[in-house]
Design an enzyme around this catalytic site. Structure first.
Site, mmCIF file in Angstrom:
data_model
loop_
_atom_site.group_PDB
_atom_site.id
_atom_site.type_symbol
_atom_site.label_atom_id
_atom_site.label_comp_id
_atom_site.label_asym_id
_atom_site.label_seq_id
_atom_site.Cartn_x
_atom_site.Cartn_y
_atom_site.Cartn_z
ATOM 1 N N ASP A 49 0.824 -1.204 0.000
ATOM 2 C CA ASP A 49 0.000 0.000 0.000
ATOM 3 C C ASP A 49 0.860 1.256 0.000
ATOM 4 O O ASP A 49 0.555 2.237 -0.676
ATOM 5 C CB ASP A 49 -0.914 0.019 1.225
ATOM 6 C CG ASP A 49 -2.039 -0.999 1.095
ATOM 7 O OD1 ASP A 49 -2.846 -1.106 2.020
ATOM 8 O OD2 ASP A 49 -2.100 -1.688 0.048
ATOM 9 N N ASP A 53 0.834 4.224 -2.665
ATOM 10 C CA ASP A 53 0.571 5.617 -2.299
ATOM 11 C C ASP A 53 1.648 6.547 -2.849
ATOM 12 O O ASP A 53 1.352 7.662 -3.286
ATOM 13 C CB ASP A 53 0.496 5.768 -0.774
ATOM 14 C CG ASP A 53 -0.786 5.158 -0.222
ATOM 15 O OD1 ASP A 53 -1.706 4.891 -1.027
ATOM 16 O OD2 ASP A 53 -0.859 4.931 1.001
ATOM 17 N N LYS A 134 -34.702 8.080 -29.068
ATOM 18 C CA LYS A 134 -34.840 7.992 -27.609
ATOM 19 C C LYS A 134 -33.951 6.840 -27.136
ATOM 20 O O LYS A 134 -34.246 5.670 -27.377
ATOM 21 C CB LYS A 134 -36.297 7.752 -27.217
ATOM 22 C CG LYS A 134 -36.504 7.822 -25.713
ATOM 23 C CD LYS A 134 -37.986 7.808 -25.382
ATOM 24 C CE LYS A 134 -38.220 8.024 -23.904
ATOM 25 N NZ LYS A 134 -37.683 6.961 -23.071
#
Ligand code: IVH
Length: 716
Positions: A49, A53, A134
């Protein structure tokens, strides 16, 4: 762990040249995207992690210094954290409305005439219309402030939608920054998010291979992809966006609908290439025909075309009727149909005990979706004797083995619209609607009465509390605020307790604490010592209950709060009421007449009481429950007070008590508290702000009292 090593260039971001920055930004972007994929989708991250980061930080720092690098795919705009729970709400600055539908050419002619009349235009004055396909997707409102995308919200209920900004930022068709000069300060661009048919089929293949949810149609898969908690997943789903409308605009960059569409393009949006400016009804209808022919060749689903008055000043004058604009209409295509064989009919029991027959089909493709089930609505529909407004061709009944024509229209559940009689096999038998509930109790099924007292089409299981399909529903009513009002027991808990077999009927709620030695609720996820104690305290505080609340909590059909109160007042005690109910269930004429004589009680209620107490499972449930609680006698209306037998209406603000309290007090003293004034009203108690009721009182010559005068009258 895989060999991937984090590569952060040593050069401080401040010293990077634009060229170096661009190269590193692109490389980091790819690297982070790869990590996101492994982390979010494959559950196998290849870096820690902290390393991740660091990559992110550098990437963001580069973008902060070189904002031009922030493209629509920019990762800094994605949320890389753990999936959020649900979506926040966003209130639309301008409501997101829907469109009125036209099915026949006549409807289109009427639409144009209405506009002409409203604008007081002569027959020869030309009205230009923008005609557009549409798109069958999800409408989206994108808010730009100073040209930057700030929020993206789904339509929701029209007033408030879900905040899907993080997910929308992953769409290539949605610019993060509007292109061009003189962009108004606030621009809300609206349009449709959709998935192409090709992408839908490919996604389903991948989902199937991975053992994941397979979507029914492109619209559902677009919705599912957009509602991902994790934008990294949305980013892998190929969603498109067509801009066609707007919400709040601080300035209008064009004077016409088609002008706005051109402006959307200049800003960097995709708009539908089939959009066309039409000048007459004939051209509108020709457009509808042309698009319908193209429909199956388009790579996205459409369900009609939309016509919009082109001049925006006219749009503004035409305005809205309730929730649809007067200046636009959706001209729908006929629903898609297919032929197949009805193999069987099964009965489904809803939570309120309603029985719905479901047709089991030889699977067939209709408009790109495989259909295997159709609703057959009710017994009369199958017999072909349904009322007006039903879609089954007149004179047809439905039998197992029949070849049927089914129709799928938009979101509507497929239904049978015709039976091919020539193909009916000799042994096809008319279907006999069950007279007993398919639940394990086989309780009798009755057909509901309509408001006018005729036999209705809907069949219902009479098992009430005993029928497992209905138990949860009844338990929920039982604990609700106006019944036993047990805090800490809501839908989620009831379902949990029911599914675990801890609470199968109301009495079980009161024995839960004693049985908790084996259940061990405090060990169940979401519970702890304190919450379990609070729950048992809440349950124990409700072991005494007013008779009217108790009667209401039984969940007898047609016995709402008011009726329950009338029954409680009429019988005074549980014993008296219970005895009367048991007699009524046996068809005792005298007991029935006695009940009928009560104020506000009529045949419908008596029949419901009869059905309820006629069912032995219900009797058992009631008996076990009464062993657990103390039912307080009802206060009999007083006869010896100044207001006994009088009718009173409270209006305006009261200062000494709430209106509910005042009503309850009046009722305790033998008066009737009414909601409206008539010549039968005896008193109107008017506080500040009283309006029309006060005028009515004067008209009928009814005595009007202030709050103080009223309190004096009742001796309070
Ligand atoms: S205009 C005030 N244009 O149809 C109405 N809507 O029933 C503004 N839709 O919720 C909508 N294609 O999701 C408009 N070309 C188009 C459309 C379109 C699809 C959807 C839209 C809206 C619904 C209205």
């Amino acid at each position: 762990m895989a060999k991937s090593k984090v590569r952060t260039d040593k050069t401080p971001v401040d010293l990077l040249t634009p060229k170096q920055a661009a190269a590193e930004h692109a490389r980091l972007g790819q690297e982070i995207a790869g990590h996101d994929k492994r982390y979010y989708q494959q559950d196998r991250p290849s870096i820690s992690d902290a390393e991740y980061d660091a990559l992110r930080q550098r990437y963001n720092a580069i973008e902060a210094r070189f904002p031009d690098l922030r493209t629509l795919e920019s990762l800094s705009l994605k949320v890389g954290t753990a999936p959020a729970r649900g979506f926040a709400k966003i209130r639309h600055a301008v409501p997101m409305l829907s469109l009125d539908n036209a099915f026949a050419e006549r409807d289109v002619i009427d639409f144009v005439s209405r506009i002409r009349r409203f604008l007081k235009l002569s027959e020869d004055e030309r009205i230009d219309f923008s005609a557009e396909p549409k798109i069958d997707g999800l409408s989206m409102s994108l808010r730009y402030e100073d040209g930057e995308l700030v929020t993206a919200a789904t339509r929701g209920d029209g007033a408030e939608g879900e905040d899907v900004t993080a997910n929308i930022r992953t769409l290539h068709d949605v610019p993060q920054q509007l292109k061009g000069r003189n962009i108004p300060k606030v621009c809300e661009v609206r349009g449709e998010v959709y998935m192409t048919k090709t992408a839908f089929l490919a996604l389903n293949e991948r989902q199937k291979a991975a053992g994941d949810t397979v979507f029914a149609n492109p619209r559902n898969s677009a919705a599912g992809s957009l509602r991902q908690k994790d934008p990294a997943i949305t980013a892998t789903r190929p969603l498109g966006f067509f801009a066609y409308a707007w919400g709040e605009m601080s300035a209008m960059p064009a004077k016409t609908q088609t002008g706005m569409i051109e402006w959307f393009e200049a800003c960097g949006f995709k708009t539908n290439p089939l959009t066309k400016l039409c000048h007459s009804v004939e051209q509108l209808i020709a457009f509808h025909r042309k698009i319908e022919e193209k429909r199956s060749h388009l790579d996205y689903d459409i369900d009609g075309v939309v016509y919009k008055v082109d001049r925006i000043d006219w749009q503004e004058r035409l305005g809205f009727v309730s929730r649809t604009p007067r200046w636009a209409i959706a001209h729908k295509f006929p629903a898609e149909r297919a032929m197949t064989v009805l193999k069987d009919i099964e009965i489904q029991v809803g939570r309120t005990g309603a029985l719905t027959p479901v047709g089991k089909l030889e699977p067939v493709g209709v408009g790109g979706v495989i259909v295997q089930n159709v609703t057959l609505h009710n017994e009369d529909y199958i017999k072909g004797v349904g009322g007006k407004g039903e879609v089954l061709r007149e004179g047809r009944d439905i039998r197992i083995g029949d070849t049927v024509v089914i129709q799928r229209a938009g979101d509507v559940i497929p239904q049978v619209v015709d039976v091919v009689i020539d193909k009916r096999p000799k042994d096809a038998k008319p279907y006999h609607f069950p007279r007993k509930c398919p639940c394990h109790l086989h309780t009798p099924v009755v057909r509901e009465e309509t408001a006018t007292g005729e036999e209705g089409a809907r069949a219902r299981c009479t098992g009430e509390f005993a029928c497992p399909y209905q138990k949860i529903q009844h338990l929920m009513l039982f604990v609700s605020r106006r019944a036993f009002d047990i805090e800490g027991l809501g839908e989620k808990q009831i379902e949990l307790f029911y599914e675990n077999g801890w609470v199968k009927e109301p009495a079980d709620i009161f024995t839960l604490q004693a049985r908790n030695r084996t259940i061990k609720l405090e060990e169940v996820e979401g519970y702890g010592e304190t919450s379990v104690k609070n729950l048992f305290d809440a349950i124990n505080s409700r072991r005494e209950i007013a008779l009217d609340r108790f009667i209401y909590a039984l969940g007898i059909r047609h016995v709402g709060e008011t009726t329950a109160l009338a029954l409680a007042r009429g019988y005074g005690s549980w014993e008296a009421f219970h005895e009367a109910c048991l007699k009524v269930a046996k068809g005792d004429e005298e007991a029935m007449a006695e009940m009928d004589a009560l104020d506000q009680i009529g045949e419908t209620v008596i029949e419901a009481v009869k059905a309820y107490f006629g069912e032995s499972h219900n009797r058992g449930i009631v008996e076990r429950l009464t062993k657990q609680v103390k039912i307080l006698d009802a206060e009999k209306p007083k006869k010896d007070t100044a207001i006994a037998g009088k009718t009173v209406v409270f209006t305006g603000a009261l200062e000494k008590m709430t209106r509910e309290e005042a009503k309850a007090q009046a009722e305790r003293l033998g008066a009737k508290a009414a909601g409206s004034v008539s010549k039968k009203t005896d008193y109107v108690v008017a506080g500040p702000g009283a309006g029309s009721k006060l005028a009515e009182a004067k008209k009928h010559g009814v005595t009007v009292l202030t709050e103080d005068e009223w309190l004096k009258l009742i001796g309070a």
